[in-house]
Design a protein around this motif. Structure first.
Motif, mmCIF file in Angstrom:
data_model
loop_
_atom_site.group_PDB
_atom_site.id
_atom_site.type_symbol
_atom_site.label_atom_id
_atom_site.label_comp_id
_atom_site.label_asym_id
_atom_site.label_seq_id
_atom_site.Cartn_x
_atom_site.Cartn_y
_atom_site.Cartn_z
ATOM 1 N N CYS A 102 72.498 79.345 -5.838
ATOM 2 C CA CYS A 102 73.518 80.355 -5.542
ATOM 3 C C CYS A 102 73.611 81.291 -6.746
ATOM 4 C CB CYS A 102 74.861 79.674 -5.279
ATOM 5 S SG CYS A 102 76.182 80.832 -4.945
ATOM 6 N N ARG A 126 65.784 83.511 -4.936
ATOM 7 C CA ARG A 126 67.103 84.133 -4.880
ATOM 8 C C ARG A 126 67.938 83.557 -6.019
ATOM 9 N NH1 ARG A 126 71.825 83.516 -1.874
ATOM 10 N NH2 ARG A 126 72.616 83.148 -3.958
ATOM 11 N N LYS A 131 78.244 87.468 -9.553
ATOM 12 C CA LYS A 131 78.761 86.644 -8.460
ATOM 13 C C LYS A 131 80.119 87.133 -7.971
ATOM 14 C CE LYS A 131 77.123 83.851 -6.774
ATOM 15 N NZ LYS A 131 76.112 84.014 -5.666
ATOM 16 N N PRO A 132 80.204 87.551 -6.719
ATOM 17 C CA PRO A 132 81.498 87.968 -6.171
ATOM 18 C C PRO A 132 82.274 86.720 -5.728
ATOM 19 C CG PRO A 132 79.763 88.254 -4.541
ATOM 20 C CD PRO A 132 79.140 87.570 -5.713
ATOM 21 N N GLU A 164 71.860 89.894 -5.968
ATOM 22 C CA GLU A 164 72.950 90.729 -5.455
ATOM 23 C C GLU A 164 73.382 91.831 -6.427
ATOM 24 O OE1 GLU A 164 76.119 88.533 -3.610
ATOM 25 O OE2 GLU A 164 77.397 90.313 -3.458
ATOM 26 N N GLN A 182 70.263 92.718 -2.960
ATOM 27 C CA GLN A 182 71.078 92.061 -1.938
ATOM 28 C C GLN A 182 72.469 92.686 -1.933
ATOM 29 O OE1 GLN A 182 70.875 87.767 -1.961
ATOM 30 N NE2 GLN A 182 73.019 87.557 -1.420
ATOM 31 N N GLY A 184 75.990 91.783 -0.591
ATOM 32 C CA GLY A 184 76.667 90.592 -0.100
ATOM 33 C C GLY A 184 77.683 90.914 0.984
ATOM 34 N N SER A 185 78.103 89.859 1.647
ATOM 35 C CA SER A 185 79.071 89.975 2.740
ATOM 36 C C SER A 185 80.311 90.757 2.369
ATOM 37 C CB SER A 185 79.560 88.574 3.096
ATOM 38 O OG SER A 185 78.738 88.045 4.045
ATOM 39 N N ARG A 186 80.823 90.463 1.178
ATOM 40 C CA ARG A 186 82.084 91.079 0.774
ATOM 41 C C ARG A 186 81.933 92.577 0.544
ATOM 42 N NH1 ARG A 186 81.076 86.389 -0.225
ATOM 43 N NH2 ARG A 186 82.528 84.663 0.010
ATOM 44 N N LYS A 207 73.586 91.663 3.990
ATOM 45 C CA LYS A 207 74.226 90.524 4.638
ATOM 46 C C LYS A 207 75.349 90.993 5.559
ATOM 47 C CE LYS A 207 73.295 86.493 2.244
ATOM 48 N NZ LYS A 207 73.957 85.298 1.679
ATOM 49 N N ARG A 237 74.700 85.544 8.110
ATOM 50 C CA ARG A 237 75.158 84.490 7.197
ATOM 51 C C ARG A 237 76.458 83.854 7.658
ATOM 52 N NH1 ARG A 237 79.971 84.830 5.598
ATOM 53 N NH2 ARG A 237 79.710 84.428 3.375
ATOM 54 N N HIS A 272 75.200 79.683 3.593
ATOM 55 C CA HIS A 272 76.542 80.245 3.705
ATOM 56 C C HIS A 272 77.029 80.158 5.153
ATOM 57 C CE1 HIS A 272 75.074 81.902 -0.096
ATOM 58 N NE2 HIS A 272 76.333 81.821 -0.473
ATOM 59 N N MET A 296 67.119 82.533 4.254
ATOM 60 C CA MET A 296 67.584 82.515 2.871
ATOM 61 C C MET A 296 68.295 81.175 2.682
ATOM 62 S SD MET A 296 70.072 84.992 0.691
ATOM 63 C CE MET A 296 68.848 85.766 -0.341
ATOM 64 N N GLU A 298 69.908 78.169 -0.067
ATOM 65 C CA GLU A 298 70.329 77.795 -1.421
ATOM 66 C C GLU A 298 69.764 76.411 -1.772
ATOM 67 O OE1 GLU A 298 74.156 80.595 -2.326
ATOM 68 O OE2 GLU A 298 74.593 78.542 -1.701
#
Ligand code: PEP
Ligand code: MN
Length: 338
Positions: A102, A126, A131-132, A164, A182, A184-186, A207, A237, A272, A296, A298
């Motif tokens: 991760c 990856r 990191k969010p 990311e 990347q 990310g989702s957020r 994502k 994800r 995820h 993808m 982890e």
């Protein structure tokens, strides 16, 4: 709007049409298919509809796209897109595997992870350097130091690097190290960030947002493509539902749906998507059966010690097992694990 040129249309005729459109301030995107060229036009729909484009030589028809995204749609491009990441193809016959921790925690942890995933057959490493995290007190990543470690791992293994990028400011530094960016989702609807990566020439892994509909997700891809970067790969994800046993609900129907409505490659992240390591292998297998172009995953040398997402990280042994299991499913789906 899209303008479909006749199969026999010449290059000059295509240029005449695009010149006419750009002269009045409209943006055009060309899709040069095997049999014909399609011109995507971005701008005020009512204005375009009044232009006598269909009377021009070489034009077959002008079609109003039924969805609010255009470049992403199969109406604009019929053939599947293959995204080339420095020699590794995502989409088409290849089944790509991106794997690693991760978060980048240390050089030792990263190099060990890189060896593990490389030996098991992955093509990408990856690892998050930025990191969010949900909590501001959780490990936030090693930032540029982490990127340097990723580059060193690439040097040692030949793996491509996907990592990311969390904000507009760090796009240049992440671009300097990564093979693929990347989102990310957020950040799926961080439109400024989408536009910024759209102006780079780096392939983007987009994502799905935590609670994003397929339409919102494809529109996010459209933001990137409308800036000129067509190298977008989608990643399912999992989405937030009322189910609490799993971290998210992995929406594999989205994979099949996206394949119908878009030409972009799509991969699945069952880590995820489930939040539980014991569900990762079954959902990886299911993702490929649903038509995904890759995974993808982890993986951590010692998940119990991971600084983030240990619960959903595979051990080296389980990752190897997964890689063996997916070969035959990929084969049934007409794909190969390179
Ligand atoms: C990740 O891949 O490390 C990650 C943070 O994923 P997501 O954006 O899907 O939560
Ligand atoms: Mn994670």
């Amino acid at each position: 709007m899209i303008i479909v040129m006749k199969p026999e249309a010449t290059q000059e005729q295509v240029t005449m049409v695009t010149n006419k459109l750009t002269k009045v301030g409209l943006k055009v995107h060309l899709s040069e298919g095997a049999s014909r060229t399609i011109i995507g036009v971005i701008g005020d729909k009512r204005f375009i509809a009044q232009m006598p484009i269909e009377a021009m030589d070489g034009v077959e028809k002008m079609v109003s796209v039924t969805v609010d995204y255009k470049l992403v749609s199969r109406e604009f491009k019929r053939e599947d897109t293959i995204v080339d990441v420095d020699g590794i193809q995502i989409g088409g016959k290849n089944l790509v595997v991106m794997a690693g921790p991760c978060a980048v925690e240390s050089l030792e942890q990263l190099l060990l992870s890189a060896d593990i995933v490389k030996n098991a057959g992955a093509q990408f490493l990856r690892g998050g350097a930025y990191k969010p995290r949900t909590s501001p007190y959780a490990f936030q990543g090693l930032e540029e130091k982490g990127l340097e470690m990723m580059a060193e791992a690439r040097e040692k293994t030949g793996l491509k690097i996907v990592t990311e990028v969390v904000d507009v400011e760090s796009v240049p530094v992440v671009c300097a190290y990564a093979d693929m960016l990347q989102i990310g989702s957020r950040n799926m609807q961080n439109f400024q960030l989408l536009k910024t990566v759209g102006k780079t020439n780096k392939p983007v892994l987009l994502k799905r947002g935590l609670s994003a509909t397929i339409n919102e997700w494809l529109n996010a891809a459209e933001y990137i493509m409308s800036e000129g970067n067509y190298n977008v790969v989608l990643c399912e994800r999992g989405i937030r539902t009322y189910e609490e046993y799993t971290r998210n609900t992995l929406d594999l129907s989205a994979v099949a749906a996206v394949k119908n409505i878009s030409h972009l490659p799509i991969i699945v992240d069952p880590s995820h998507g489930t939040g539980r390591w014991e569900l990762v292998r079954p959902m990886a297998r299911a993702g490929i059966a649903a038509g995904a172009d890759g995974l993808m995953i982890e993986v951590h040398p010692n998940p119990a010690e991971a600084l983030s997402d240990g619960k959903q990280s595979l051990t080296p042994e389980n990752f190897e097992l997964m890689m063996k299991e997916i070969v035959s499913i990929a084969h049934v789906m007409g794909k190969i694990v390179p």
